[in-house]
Design a protein around this motif. Structure first.
Motif, PDB file in Angstrom:
ATOM      1  N   ALA A  95      11.506  -6.532   2.220  1.00  0.00           N
ATOM      2  CA  ALA A  95      12.302  -7.450   1.417  1.00  0.00           C
ATOM      3  C   ALA A  95      12.846  -6.677   0.223  1.00  0.00           C
ATOM      4  N   CYS A  96      12.092  -5.653  -0.210  1.00  0.00           N
ATOM      5  CA  CYS A  96      12.488  -4.810  -1.343  1.00  0.00           C
ATOM      6  C   CYS A  96      12.181  -3.359  -0.979  1.00  0.00           C
ATOM      7  N   TYR A  97      13.235  -2.582  -0.786  1.00  0.00           N
ATOM      8  CA  TYR A  97      13.057  -1.171  -0.430  1.00  0.00           C
ATOM      9  C   TYR A  97      12.613  -0.342  -1.628  1.00  0.00           C
ATOM     10  N   CYS A  98      13.049  -0.690  -2.832  1.00  0.00           N
ATOM     11  CA  CYS A  98      12.695   0.092  -4.024  1.00  0.00           C
ATOM     12  C   CYS A  98      11.187   0.100  -4.248  1.00  0.00           C
ATOM     13  N   SER A  99      10.556  -1.047  -4.103  1.00  0.00           N
ATOM     14  CA  SER A  99       9.112  -1.175  -4.319  1.00  0.00           C
ATOM     15  C   SER A  99       8.328  -1.194  -3.015  1.00  0.00           C
ATOM     16  N   ARG A 100       9.021  -1.072  -1.901  1.00  0.00           N
ATOM     17  CA  ARG A 100       8.399  -1.087  -0.568  1.00  0.00           C
ATOM     18  C   ARG A 100       7.545  -2.351  -0.371  1.00  0.00           C
ATOM     19  N   ILE A 101       8.149  -3.477  -0.722  1.00  0.00           N
ATOM     20  CA  ILE A 101       7.491  -4.775  -0.547  1.00  0.00           C
ATOM     21  C   ILE A 101       8.024  -5.396   0.737  1.00  0.00           C
ATOM     22  N   THR A 102       7.117  -5.716   1.637  1.00  0.00           N
ATOM     23  CA  THR A 102       7.524  -6.276   2.922  1.00  0.00           C
ATOM     24  C   THR A 102       7.790  -7.778   2.813  1.00  0.00           C
ATOM     25  N   GLN A 103       8.490  -8.289   3.795  1.00  0.00           N
ATOM     26  CA  GLN A 103       8.719  -9.730   3.841  1.00  0.00           C
ATOM     27  C   GLN A 103       7.392 -10.468   3.973  1.00  0.00           C
ATOM     28  N   GLU A 104       6.459  -9.896   4.708  1.00  0.00           N
ATOM     29  CA  GLU A 104       5.142 -10.519   4.856  1.00  0.00           C
ATOM     30  C   GLU A 104       4.415 -10.606   3.511  1.00  0.00           C
ATOM     31  N   GLU A 105       4.539  -9.570   2.694  1.00  0.00           N
ATOM     32  CA  GLU A 105       3.908  -9.593   1.368  1.00  0.00           C
ATOM     33  C   GLU A 105       4.543 -10.641   0.461  1.00  0.00           C
ATOM     34  N   VAL A 106       5.861 -10.813   0.561  1.00  0.00           N
ATOM     35  CA  VAL A 106       6.536 -11.853  -0.218  1.00  0.00           C
ATOM     36  C   VAL A 106       6.013 -13.218   0.210  1.00  0.00           C
ATOM     37  N   ILE A 107       5.932 -13.442   1.504  1.00  0.00           N
ATOM     38  CA  ILE A 107       5.439 -14.726   2.025  1.00  0.00           C
ATOM     39  C   ILE A 107       4.008 -14.970   1.554  1.00  0.00           C
ATOM     40  N   ARG A 108       3.179 -13.939   1.600  1.00  0.00           N
ATOM     41  CA  ARG A 108       1.792 -14.069   1.146  1.00  0.00           C
ATOM     42  C   ARG A 108       1.723 -14.399  -0.352  1.00  0.00           C
ATOM     43  N   ALA A 109       2.551 -13.765  -1.167  1.00  0.00           N
ATOM     44  CA  ALA A 109       2.556 -14.041  -2.613  1.00  0.00           C
ATOM     45  C   ALA A 109       2.960 -15.486  -2.889  1.00  0.00           C
ATOM     46  N   VAL A 110       3.932 -15.989  -2.150  1.00  0.00           N
ATOM     47  CA  VAL A 110       4.377 -17.371  -2.332  1.00  0.00           C
ATOM     48  C   VAL A 110       3.291 -18.345  -1.890  1.00  0.00           C
ATOM     49  N   ARG A 111       2.736 -18.130  -0.716  1.00  0.00           N
ATOM     50  CA  ARG A 111       1.774 -19.077  -0.147  1.00  0.00           C
ATOM     51  C   ARG A 111       0.395 -18.997  -0.782  1.00  0.00           C
ATOM     52  N   GLU A 112      -0.083 -17.782  -1.055  1.00  0.00           N
ATOM     53  CA  GLU A 112      -1.449 -17.624  -1.564  1.00  0.00           C
ATOM     54  C   GLU A 112      -1.531 -17.561  -3.079  1.00  0.00           C
ATOM     55  N   GLN A 113      -0.576 -16.902  -3.709  1.00  0.00           N
ATOM     56  CA  GLN A 113      -0.603 -16.743  -5.163  1.00  0.00           C
ATOM     57  C   GLN A 113       0.280 -17.761  -5.880  1.00  0.00           C
TER      58      GLN A 113
END
Length: 160
Positions: A95-113
């Motif tokens: 989802a973010c190439y600069c920080s190497r954040i995956t779409q799965e990590e974004v989904i996890r941050a939204v749902r869990e955090q």
């Protein structure tokens, strides 16, 4: 730098060049500057890039990553150092190439955090985040549209 549609010093959608069709799938691509392509090619492929700009093939099934209709030069997915987030076999899907954040990590941050802001998610995973979209994102543009779509997807998720 906060993620905005104008991050990377205003690198946005280029509408100055008419898109040529991909030589393999014949679908229109997205203009990408040579600088972006050169930064993402495997070392042994850099010289082949020349000085021309390219198009990014946006077809999810096509094996072509970048192509130039004037020179006939093409680069396949295997010729670049990052997966293309929209291709069906992308692994991981950033989802973010600069920080190497995956779409799965974004989904996890939204749902869990319960974090729903792009900048907050970015800081959560990469406190020292810096925007370098022009050289790290295969499209040569800010990733905020993909990041935003991923957040929307995560918000719409309902567990049963």
């Amino acid at each position: 730098m906060p993620l905005t549609p104008d991050c990377c010093g205003g690198v946005g959608q280029d509408t100055s060049r008419e898109s040529a069709p991909c030589p393999l799938c014949r679908k229109k691509g997205r203009h990408v500057e040579n600088t972006t392509v050169r930064h993402l090619l495997r070392k042994e492929m850099e010289e082949k890039a020349g000085q021309e700009d390219y198009y990014l093939c946006m077809d999810e099934k096509c094996d072509i990553a970048y192509y130039n209709d004037r020179t006939g030069t093409t680069f396949r997915k295997k010729d670049i150092i990052v997966p293309l987030w929209f291709k069906e076999d992308a692994d991981p899907r950033y989802a973010c190439y600069c920080s190497r954040i995956t779409q799965e990590e974004v989904i996890r941050a939204v749902r869990e955090q319960k974090i729903t802001d792009m900048n907050a998610i970015r800081k959560y995973y990469d406190p020292e985040a810096a925007s370098q979209c022009k050289i790290k994102n295969p499209a040569g543009r800010c990733c905020s549209p993909v990041f935003g779509e991923t957040i929307k997807k995560a918000k719409g998720f309902k567990e049963h």
